[in-house]
Design an enzyme around this catalytic site. Structure first.
Site, PDB file in Angstrom:
ATOM      1  N   HIS B 240      44.425  22.225  28.144  1.00  0.00           N
ATOM      2  CA  HIS B 240      43.288  22.126  29.060  1.00  0.00           C
ATOM      3  C   HIS B 240      43.195  20.688  29.548  1.00  0.00           C
ATOM      4  CE1 HIS B 240      39.070  21.687  30.183  1.00  0.00           C
ATOM      5  NE2 HIS B 240      38.949  23.002  30.217  1.00  0.00           N
ATOM      6  N   LYS B 292      44.867  28.784  36.582  1.00  0.00           N
ATOM      7  CA  LYS B 292      43.446  28.710  36.924  1.00  0.00           C
ATOM      8  C   LYS B 292      43.330  28.053  38.311  1.00  0.00           C
ATOM      9  CE  LYS B 292      40.065  28.813  34.245  1.00  0.00           C
ATOM     10  NZ  LYS B 292      38.874  29.695  34.239  1.00  0.00           N
ATOM     11  N   CYS B 297      37.158  17.944  39.571  1.00  0.00           N
ATOM     12  CA  CYS B 297      36.949  17.087  38.392  1.00  0.00           C
ATOM     13  C   CYS B 297      38.275  16.769  37.708  1.00  0.00           C
ATOM     14  CB  CYS B 297      35.929  17.677  37.425  1.00  0.00           C
ATOM     15  SG  CYS B 297      36.506  19.098  36.482  1.00  0.00           S
ATOM     16  N   ASP B 348      27.522  18.061  43.007  1.00  0.00           N
ATOM     17  CA  ASP B 348      26.665  17.664  41.895  1.00  0.00           C
ATOM     18  C   ASP B 348      27.139  16.299  41.391  1.00  0.00           C
ATOM     19  OD1 ASP B 348      28.759  18.045  39.899  1.00  0.00           O
ATOM     20  OD2 ASP B 348      28.451  20.187  40.150  1.00  0.00           O
ATOM     21  N   HIS B 351      30.664  16.239  39.449  1.00  0.00           N
ATOM     22  CA  HIS B 351      31.851  16.266  40.312  1.00  0.00           C
ATOM     23  C   HIS B 351      31.950  15.016  41.179  1.00  0.00           C
ATOM     24  CE1 HIS B 351      32.017  20.520  39.082  1.00  0.00           C
ATOM     25  NE2 HIS B 351      33.321  20.330  39.238  1.00  0.00           N
TER      26      HIS B 351
END
Lengths: 313, 408
Positions: B240, B292, B297, B348, B351
């Site tokens: 990840h 994904k 980010c 936001d 980010h």
């Protein structure tokens, strides 16, 4: 001890004004405009925490806070202390399960469930909970991670192979499922649980991955899986039965149009002692460099590594 | 009217871009359908721009970004952010770090009064038993401790750095330390690589990297590298972007960014492969996990890996910085400022912070490759290990290295 159906104001009646902590300090940067109710709940809980009061009325308030903000880890910690003190861990774990359903991407919720399972030392509903959650979102990181932990801790490997296969059948590109599959193979073949279940051999597993790679050849997951299996078996890639054939199948004109297959094939050739093989690998990396400009610098790096190896041989 | 040649080259460019969409091999699944939707949303963005007669990529709208962030200084943010009530030091760090990157001078980000009030506020988030919580009265958490200390580093005044109580911070970090070398995030919290990165960063900034803190960290990190080369949150977990960043940055702290040393702990070749594969050819940005979707980010979480994995300064980064720049500038800027994850979602602070941090890394790599980035569009340089402007990190280093720490 859940308050969601009740009126928050009634729950607040359990606290005298003098028991509330003073209003919180205001953040000069990134100040959140709190609703009056939420602010009141936090003042009540903060007051209780400062008095070291673990009580039913505190637990009720913590639930109201979590309703607004499921990431409030202080409220979660309060609930753990309270449920242990009151002997209500079995009830609390049901509450945790409900919260997992409404907040599946939240660290605190999953952790709460996990800690309670640890305390009870039995995997209460955890397999079902993670299954339901993964049926909603087949790549939920928390759910897969939690399932690994549960299965390992309580030796629940027996049906897992079937479980994960369904996810790969549903979406062959679900990398989380491939990761879980690798976890199962490693644990059952090489881990302390290896006596437990009859698992497919690494050879069978490799042919499974090759079969799956044919469904959608530009799917990175099975290619990574094949590499990993060979490392697990301490087997040179070139010895994987059917692998080189499979790669050549998809390679009628000597250049492979699929970058994952080409990459794997090039790495196999690069491992070889023969200079001709190494040169063939360099050719493949050159092709990759030209056909995959986004990764040009990476293929340059691979190319320069193999060229160094050629000049040494 | 545009010259025909330009139009032809435009269409040739478009055809090339079409070729770079992720092939679904005529075998659509949930993953490939979601991927196709994102690709189409990017095309839709292009169509809107074309209709408005804007062919060339717009630049980063620094003023608009600043206005978005400045509105959160001495002012309230939107109500729905109550879900971040336990992340108040994070909000503070995201906002002032992003402002720092956008600033064209080395002047402090906050005026004197706001800076003093922010130091005071962050102090009110700290606990007597050490560390910082998500807000006043909340228990200490490794992640909010990281965020509070990073925010204080951005502020950078003597007052800000003096406000860190090293003795209690140290005892908090030691209390979080687990037998296997990892760190728990709270007294009763989860244990994963975030805990390690946050603890090591806090200790590194404050010159408290004692053998008790670093014990077992390398073994723990080594146990997290997954079969595909990336790093997961706990042993056995899927690779990840966020966790890989935490693992690699932790190793940089432990090994003083010496790649020969780092290569003894994790396999750097497979890590490079994993990281390189995360860049999306068509979108230009990074995904956080295999198969994904792109998310701005990861421009930082994955982009920073390339900055940390270079053998020596000046060696080209393995990513394609122009593509990353294109994704962020063309597709992630909110109409009223702020940066968003991807088209179709609102901007936001999280980010905005990480997309701009990623943009800084992309610009740096572009400049090193000889591409021209006009100086008025440049963002400040960051230290990829700590995600602070390099000058801020130097200042903190000098400050605490002049003050050796002895645990009581």
């Amino acid at each position: 001890m859940s308050c969601t159906e009740q009126n928050g104001a009634l729950c607040m009646d359990a606290f005298n004004t003098s028991e509330l902590a003073p209003s919180s300090e205001i953040a000069p940067v990134g100040c959140i405009p709190y609703e009056k109710d939420y602010e009141g709940y936090w003042r009540a809980l903060r007051g209780a925490i400062e008095r070291e009061e673990i009580s039913d009325r505190g637990a009720v308030i913590s639930d109201l806070i979590i309703d607004y903000n499921p990431g409030h880890y202080t409220a979660w910690e309060y609930r753990r202390k309270w449920s242990v003190q009151e002997g209500l861990v079995n009830e609390e774990i049901q509450y945790a399960a409900e919260q997992v359903v409404s907040n599946p991407k939240n660290y605190q919720v999953w952790h709460h469930h996990r800690r309670l399972v640890e305390i009870l030392d039995k995997p209460v509903d955890a397999l079902e909970l993670t299954r339901n959650s993964l049926e909603e979102d087949a790549k939920n990181y928390h759910a897969w991670s939690y399932r690994q932990w549960i299965v390992k801790k309580f030796d629940l490997f027996s049906n897992e192979h079937e479980f994960v296969s369904k996810f790969i059948d549903a979406d062959v590109r679900n990398n989380s499922a491939w990761n879980y599959r690798y976890f199962l193979i490693r644990e059952t073949k090489f881990g302390p649980h290896s006596h437990f279940v009859e698992e497919p051999s690494l050879v069978q597993e490799t042919s499974y991955a090759i079969r799956k790679s044919r469904l959608a050849p530009h799917n990175e997951s099975p290619w990574n899986y094949i590499r990993a299996l060979t490392r697990l078996a301490r087997m040179p890639l070139v010895d994987v039965v059917g692998l080189v054939d499979a790669l050549r199948d998809s390679n009628p004109q000597a250049t492979i149009d699929n970058r994952f297959a080409a990459h794997l094939y090039a790495d196999i050739l690069a491992e070889s002692d023969s200079r001709a093989d190494k040169e063939a690998a360099a050719k493949l990396f050159q092709n990759l460099r030209d056909s995959d400009p986004c990764r040009r610098r990476y293929w340059d790096h691979k190319l320069s590594t193999i060229q160094k190896s050629i000049s040494r041989s | 009217m545009e010259p025909v040649e330009e139009s032809e080259s435009y269409h040739r460019g478009l055809a090339l871009r079409l070729e770079e969409m992720a092939p679904d091999d005529e075998f659509p699944t949930e993953s490939s359908r979601a991927q196709r939707e994102v690709e189409e949303s990017l095309f839709a963005e292009d169509a809107v721009r074309d209709a408005a007669g804007l062919r060339h990529p717009p630049a980063i709208q620094k003023d608009r970004m600043r206005a978005y962030l400045r509105a959160a200084v001495n002012g309230k943010i939107e109500k729905y952010f109550v879900g971040l009530d336990s992340s108040q030091p994070w909000l503070c760090y995201w906002i002032i770090h992003a402002l720092d990157l956008l600033s064209s001078s080395e002047e402090p980000v906050l005026d004197e009064t706001t800076s003093q009030e922010t130091v005071k506020f962050l102090k009110s988030c700290s606990n007597k038993s050490g560390g910082y919580g998500g807000g006043p009265g909340q228990v200490s958490h490794a992640a909010t401790t990281f965020a509070a200390i990073s925010a204080l580093c951005v502020i950078g005044t003597d007052e800000a750095l003096e406000s860190i109580d090293r003795q209690s911070l140290y005892s908090f970090l030691i209390r979080m330390k687990q037998p296997d070398g990892s760190f728990s995030v709270t007294d009763d919290g989860e244990t994963d690589i975030r805990g390690t990165y946050c603890a090591l960063t806090a200790a590194s900034h404050t010159n408290m990297l004692t053998p008790e803190i670093t014990r077992g960290c390398k073994d723990f990190i080594s146990s997290l590298q997954s079969f595909d080369g990336g790093i997961g949150g706990e042993p056995g977990n899927e690779s990840h972007g966020g966790y890989t960043y935490c693992g690699v940055a932790s190793l940089c702290i432990l090994c003083d960014s010496n790649l020969d040393e780092m290569g003894k702990i994790i396999d750097l070749e497979s890590l490079k492969q994993w990281a390189s594969m995360r860049q999306m050819a068509f979108e230009g940005g990074f995904q956080g996990r295999t198969n994904k979707l792109v998310d701005s980010c990861y421009s930082f979480w994955v982009g920073a890996l390339f900055a940390m994995l270079r053998w020596q300064p000046g060696e080209p980064s393995l990513m394609d910085p122009s593509r990353l720049n294109r994704y962020l500038v063309n597709y992630c800027q909110g109409a009223r400022g702020g940066m968003r994850d991807k088209p179709g979602v609102r901007p936001d602070y999280y980010h905005t912070c990480y997309a701009l941090s990623g943009l800084s890394i992309a610009q740096q790599a572009m400049c090193e490759e000889g591409e021209d980035v006009p100086s008025d569009l440049r963002l400040k340089l960051i230290d990829p290990v700590y995600n602070l402007h390099t000058r801020r990190r130097e200042r903190v280093y000098r400050y605490f290295h002049g003050r050796p720490f002895l645990p009581e």
